[in-house]
Structures are given as structure tokens and as C-alpha cells.
Scaffold this active site. Structure first.
Site, PDB file in Angstrom:
ATOM      1  N   GLU A  40      11.141 -16.086  -4.895  1.00 26.99           N
ATOM      2  CA  GLU A  40      10.390 -16.341  -6.149  1.00 26.99           C
ATOM      3  C   GLU A  40       9.910 -17.783  -6.234  1.00 26.99           C
ATOM      4  O   GLU A  40       8.933 -18.081  -6.909  1.00 26.99           O
ATOM      5  CB  GLU A  40      11.203 -15.947  -7.386  1.00 26.99           C
ATOM      6  CG  GLU A  40      12.448 -16.778  -7.585  1.00 26.99           C
ATOM      7  CD  GLU A  40      13.209 -16.404  -8.856  1.00 26.99           C
ATOM      8  OE1 GLU A  40      12.676 -15.695  -9.712  1.00 26.99           O
ATOM      9  OE2 GLU A  40      14.371 -16.845  -8.964  1.00 26.99           O
TER      10      GLU A  40
ATOM     11  N   GLY B  86      26.122 -22.174 -11.868  1.00 25.77           N
ATOM     12  CA  GLY B  86      25.248 -22.646 -10.789  1.00 25.77           C
ATOM     13  C   GLY B  86      24.932 -24.129 -10.911  1.00 25.77           C
ATOM     14  O   GLY B  86      25.594 -24.852 -11.677  1.00 25.77           O
TER      15      GLY B  86
ATOM     16  N   HIS C   2      16.225  -8.272 -11.946  1.00 24.90           N
ATOM     17  CA  HIS C   2      17.628  -8.456 -12.309  1.00 24.90           C
ATOM     18  C   HIS C   2      18.580  -7.444 -11.691  1.00 24.90           C
ATOM     19  O   HIS C   2      19.794  -7.621 -11.776  1.00 24.90           O
ATOM     20  CB  HIS C   2      17.766  -8.482 -13.838  1.00 24.90           C
ATOM     21  CG  HIS C   2      17.219  -9.751 -14.413  1.00 24.90           C
ATOM     22  ND1 HIS C   2      15.872  -9.960 -14.551  1.00 24.90           N
ATOM     23  CD2 HIS C   2      17.835 -10.888 -14.813  1.00 24.90           C
ATOM     24  CE1 HIS C   2      15.677 -11.180 -15.044  1.00 24.90           C
ATOM     25  NE2 HIS C   2      16.846 -11.765 -15.206  1.00 24.90           N
TER      26      HIS C   2
ATOM     27  N   ARG D 162      15.430 -18.709  -7.432  1.00 19.40           N
ATOM     28  CA  ARG D 162      14.852 -19.898  -8.078  1.00 19.40           C
ATOM     29  C   ARG D 162      14.214 -20.818  -7.035  1.00 19.40           C
ATOM     30  O   ARG D 162      13.296 -20.368  -6.359  1.00 19.40           O
ATOM     31  CB  ARG D 162      15.918 -20.621  -8.895  1.00 19.40           C
ATOM     32  CG  ARG D 162      15.341 -21.407 -10.063  1.00 19.40           C
ATOM     33  CD  ARG D 162      16.437 -22.081 -10.846  1.00 19.40           C
ATOM     34  NE  ARG D 162      17.177 -21.138 -11.663  1.00 19.40           N
ATOM     35  CZ  ARG D 162      16.857 -20.813 -12.907  1.00 19.40           C
ATOM     36  NH1 ARG D 162      15.820 -21.365 -13.477  1.00 19.40           N
ATOM     37  NH2 ARG D 162      17.580 -19.961 -13.586  1.00 19.40           N
TER      38      ARG D 162
ATOM     39  N   ASP E 226      22.176 -17.473  -6.347  1.00 22.94           N
ATOM     40  CA  ASP E 226      21.145 -18.185  -5.571  1.00 22.94           C
ATOM     41  C   ASP E 226      21.674 -18.899  -4.324  1.00 22.94           C
ATOM     42  O   ASP E 226      20.905 -19.232  -3.438  1.00 22.94           O
ATOM     43  CB  ASP E 226      20.446 -19.221  -6.466  1.00 22.94           C
ATOM     44  CG  ASP E 226      19.767 -18.584  -7.661  1.00 22.94           C
ATOM     45  OD1 ASP E 226      19.468 -17.377  -7.597  1.00 22.94           O
ATOM     46  OD2 ASP E 226      19.527 -19.289  -8.659  1.00 22.94           O
TER      47      ASP E 226
ATOM     48  N   MET F 117      14.919 -12.995  -5.911  1.00 19.05           N
ATOM     49  CA  MET F 117      15.305 -14.148  -6.747  1.00 19.05           C
ATOM     50  C   MET F 117      15.792 -15.306  -5.882  1.00 19.05           C
ATOM     51  O   MET F 117      15.815 -15.220  -4.662  1.00 19.05           O
ATOM     52  CB  MET F 117      16.391 -13.739  -7.720  1.00 19.05           C
ATOM     53  CG  MET F 117      15.879 -12.998  -8.932  1.00 19.05           C
ATOM     54  SD  MET F 117      17.232 -12.754 -10.106  1.00 19.05           S
ATOM     55  CE  MET F 117      16.336 -12.192 -11.533  1.00 19.05           C
TER      56      MET F 117
HETATM   57  O1  F6P Z   1      20.004 -18.447 -11.167  1.00 21.58           O
HETATM   58  C1  F6P Z   1      20.066 -17.081 -11.056  1.00 21.58           C
HETATM   59  C2  F6P Z   1      18.727 -16.438 -11.316  1.00 21.58           C
HETATM   60  O2  F6P Z   1      18.878 -15.044 -11.184  1.00 21.58           O
HETATM   61  C3  F6P Z   1      17.578 -16.946 -10.463  1.00 21.58           C
HETATM   62  O3  F6P Z   1      17.559 -16.391  -9.185  1.00 21.58           O
HETATM   63  C4  F6P Z   1      16.397 -16.589 -11.303  1.00 21.58           C
HETATM   64  O4  F6P Z   1      15.331 -17.460 -11.072  1.00 21.58           O
HETATM   65  C5  F6P Z   1      16.908 -16.766 -12.714  1.00 21.58           C
HETATM   66  O5  F6P Z   1      18.326 -16.706 -12.629  1.00 21.58           O
HETATM   67  C6  F6P Z   1      16.421 -15.742 -13.703  1.00 21.58           C
HETATM   68  O6  F6P Z   1      16.855 -16.142 -14.963  1.00 21.58           O
HETATM   69  P1  F6P Z   1      16.918 -15.206 -16.245  1.00 21.58           P
HETATM   70  O7  F6P Z   1      17.991 -14.194 -16.018  1.00 21.58           O
HETATM   71  O8  F6P Z   1      17.243 -16.133 -17.343  1.00 21.58           O
HETATM   72  O9  F6P Z   1      15.592 -14.555 -16.354  1.00 21.58           O
END
Ligand code: F6P
Length: 368
Positions: free
Chosen positions: A252, A105, A286, A197, A153, A195
Site C-alpha cells: 500500500e 507498532g 482488513h 503502511r 507491518d 497492507m
Molecule cells: O499498522 C497496521 C495497518 O494495518 C497498516 O498496515 C495499515 O496501513 C493501517 O494499519 C490501516 O489502518 P486502519 O485500520 O486505521 O484503517
């Protein structure tokens, strides 16, 4: 013939495996050696045949549809430091790698771009400290690097879609369809956090796909003074028309126009206090990143993997490092450095509260 390595980095995304498969097999098809860097940038820091592993045609059998990334990924803190990148440079040279394809990403590709920019000074330091030979120095003077964008994302500028975003969108929409049934039965409101970000693409597209009552995304922040009034007005009107369920989708990264975060809990409290709705919060988490890649991500990842190897084979030392993008349904090469710059501009427009600019920058990703 080249030694081409591929790695996945940052949050895993469905389609990353398909991308790895395409890179490995296209490289072998063209008579090159294919390698996988295991565990993202961490694998570069560790080095050696365990982490920079040669791959055969059969090693990627079954990868096309599988979710996640079979070669591992990480959010490497060490690679953010020059010391880590120096080790990465040394290990790539030791393994004889002369081209690196990174599927990740915006954060991962920003890292890749920095690595590319710093390469001459890193390799100079390795030579000055006798960590590599003069032949190695001459052979590896330029790092041939290429990005394929993998992230759920869809937050990278200059590409219409990132590998994985349509699979995640599908997961979200399916989950909301499930929630719809129970919401309707109990006449409840559900606040669904998704999600993304700092990017509202997943929330926006999921909202359109499920006809949500209200959507909150970072690029179009709600008014800090009266977002509650605006939202309740709309939700209240839908209820007055006889709608038994309410769905509010909160990205989020949702914020108000004074940059305060809005949480799903804030939204829930508002729906309970102002409209008296029986409300639940569902944070999808997730689960959005899991599962098989949808067909879009399989073909996007495959075509981008093939194109990435072609780009590597055609690159000269003067060619700017490419990012493989999809634009108006065509696989195209974009300068990596520009994509990274433009992605940063969106973030800084939001930080400086220039939301109109943030929206137009996101928009131009689709229209430019
Ligand atoms: O960048 C992908 C993502 O799933 C985002 O949407 C989210 O904010 C972040 O990664 C979560 O990260 P981690 O898996 O490290 O908790």
C-alpha cells in the site's frame, strides 16, 4: 510489589491478546497486581477503574489464540497533544500504576517513548498545580515503561519480527493461493494490494511465498520513468513461457523513485494497456489483520510478555526503557529510544530519496 499495567495500541494484530495474557499472568505469578488499560491511549486519557482495570488470572482465559485485541485499541489523537499526555500521567498515578507495558507498532511506541521522556515535566506540572500529592509525586517520579512490538507491518527497527506479522502474512498467502486458482482458470492477471503502511515486508514475503511475478515495495521504489516497461518485460516473459496467470503484489505504500505513489489501479491499467491482459484488482484490506494468531505469534507474544514483566521488575530508575525484541531467534531487550530513532531513520531515508540507505537500514534489522 508492583502494579503493572499493559495496553495495546495502534492497529490490532493477532498475538496482542497472547501478549496481554502473558503480562497479566506473569505479573500475578510474581506477586504483583496486573491491570489492563482499555482502548489504548484513549483509556489513559479517560482513566478510572473502567479504563484502567485490574485483571485476575481468569480474566485472560482463552486469550492465547484469539485475534484482534480484547482490551481494545485506538489511534488516539488526544494523546499526541501534551494535554492528553498530562491526563494520562494523572490517571496512571491515581490508579497507582508504576509500570506500563505497551504492545503496539512504531507509532504507538514512539508515543510511549515521548511519554517516558516527558514524564518528569508532566509529573512536575501535576504537583505544581496540586493535582497530585507530594507522596504521589515521590512514588511516581519515574515512569517504568516497556514496549513489546505488536503490528502486522513488521516495521519496527531492531526486532526481526513484530507480533502479528506472521499471522497477517499467512492470511495474505492463503488469499493469494485462492486467487491463483481463479486467475489460472481465466488466464487472468491479478494485482493484489497488501497492507504494511510504509513498510514492504508483508508484500515482499508474500511475493516470495507465492512466487509472484512482480512485487512493488516502498523501500525499493520502481523507476518513475520506466517501471511500466520493466514490469511488462518480466510479466511478458513469464507469459511467453506459457504461464496462464499473473500475480503482481503492490504494497500500500509503494512509490516511484520520485516519491509518487503507485496504486494497484495504475498497475492494472498498465497490464491491460501494454500487455492486453484481462486484469482484476484485489485489495485484501482488513481481512489481513483478522483471524487467530498463528503459532509463531502465540509463542512470540507469550515469551515477550514474560520478558517484559521481568524487565519491569529488574528496571532501576537509571535503566533505559526497554523494547522487547526477537533477534536471531532470541528474546532480547533493546533500548526503546534507539529502536524508535532507527525506525524514524528508515522513513527519513525514503523521504530524502536515499533508497540504498533505507534498504540497508531495513537489512541491518536482520543482520545487526
Ligand atoms: O499498522 C497496521 C495497518 O494495518 C497498516 O498496515 C495499515 O496501513 C493501517 O494499519 C490501516 O489502518 P486502519 O485500520 O486505521 O484503517
Amino acid at each position: 510489589k508492583r502494579n503493572i499495567a499493559v495496553m495495546t495500541s495502534g492497529g490490532d494484530a493477532p498475538g496482542m491478546n497472547a501478549n496481554v495474557r502473558a503480562v497479566v499472568r506473569t505479573a500475578i505469578y510474581h506477586g504483583c497486581k496486573a491491570f489492563c488499560v482499555m482502548e489504548g491511549y484513549e483509556g489513559l486519557i479517560r482513566g478510572g477503574p473502567e479504563f484502567i482495570r485490574e485483571m485476575s488470572w481468569a480474566d485472560v482465559r482463552g486469550f492465547l489464540s484469539e485475534g484482534g485485541t480484547n482490551i481494545g485499541t485506538a489511534r488516539s489523537k488526544e494523546f499526541r497533544e501534551r494535554k492528553g499526555r498530562l491526563l494520562g500521567c494523572k490517571h496512571l498515578i491515581e490508579a497507582g500504576i508504576d509500570a506500563l507495558i505497551v504492545c503496539g507498532g512504531d507509532g504507538s511506541l514512539t508515543g510511549a517513548d515521548l511519554f517516558r521522556a516527558e514524564w518528569p515535566s508532566l509529573i512536575g506540572e501535576l504537583k505544581d498545580t496540586n493535582q497530585i500529592t507530594s507522596e504521589q509525586f515521590e512514588k511516581h517520579k519515574h515512569l517504568n515503561i516497556c514496549g513489546t512490538v505488536g503490528s502486522i507491518d513488521n516495521d519496527m527497527a531492531t526486532t526481526d519480527a513484530t507480533i502479528g506479522c506472521y499471522s497477517a502474512l499467512d492470511r495474505i498467502v492463503q488469499a493469494i493461493d485462492y486467487i491463483d486458482a481463479t486467475a489460472n482458470s481465466h488466464s487472468r492477471a491479478f494485482v493484489i494490494e497488501v497492507m504494511g503502511r510504509h513498510c514492504g515486508w508483508l508484500a515482499l514475503m508474500a511475493g516470495i511465498s507465492t512466487s509472484a511475478d512482480y512485487i512493488m515495495i516502498p523501500e525499493k521504489p520502481a523507476s518513475s520513468k520506466d517501471w511500466q516497461v520493466q514490469m511488462c518485460d518480466i510479466v511478458g516473459k513469464h507469459r511467453a513461457k506459457g504461464k496462464r496467470k499473473t500475480i503482481v503484489i503492490v504494497a500500500e505504500g509503494a512509490i516511484t523513485n520520485d516519491l509518487s505513489p503507485i496504486s494497484a489501479e495504475d498497475v492494472k491499467n498498465c497490464l491491460v494497456d501494454e500487455l492486453g491482459l484481462d486484469t482484476r484488482v484485489t485489495t485484501l484490506g482488513h481481512v489481513q489483520r483478522g483471524g487467530n494468531a498463528v503459532s509463531y505469534d502465540r509463542w512470540l507474544a507469550t515469551l515477550q510478555g514474560v520478558e517484559a514483566v521481568h524487565a519491569v521488575l529488574e528496571c532501576t530508575p537509571d535503566t533505559p526503557s526497554p523494547l522487547i525484541a526477537i533477534e536471531e531467534n532470541k528474546i532480547v531487550r533493546k533500548p526503546l529510544v534507539e529502536a524508535v530513532e532507527m525506525t524514524k531513520k528508515v522513513a527519513s531515508a525514503i523521504e530524502s530519496k536515499d533508497f540504498a540507505k533505507a534498504m540497508s537500514l531495513r537489512d541491518s534489522e536482520f543482520t545487526e
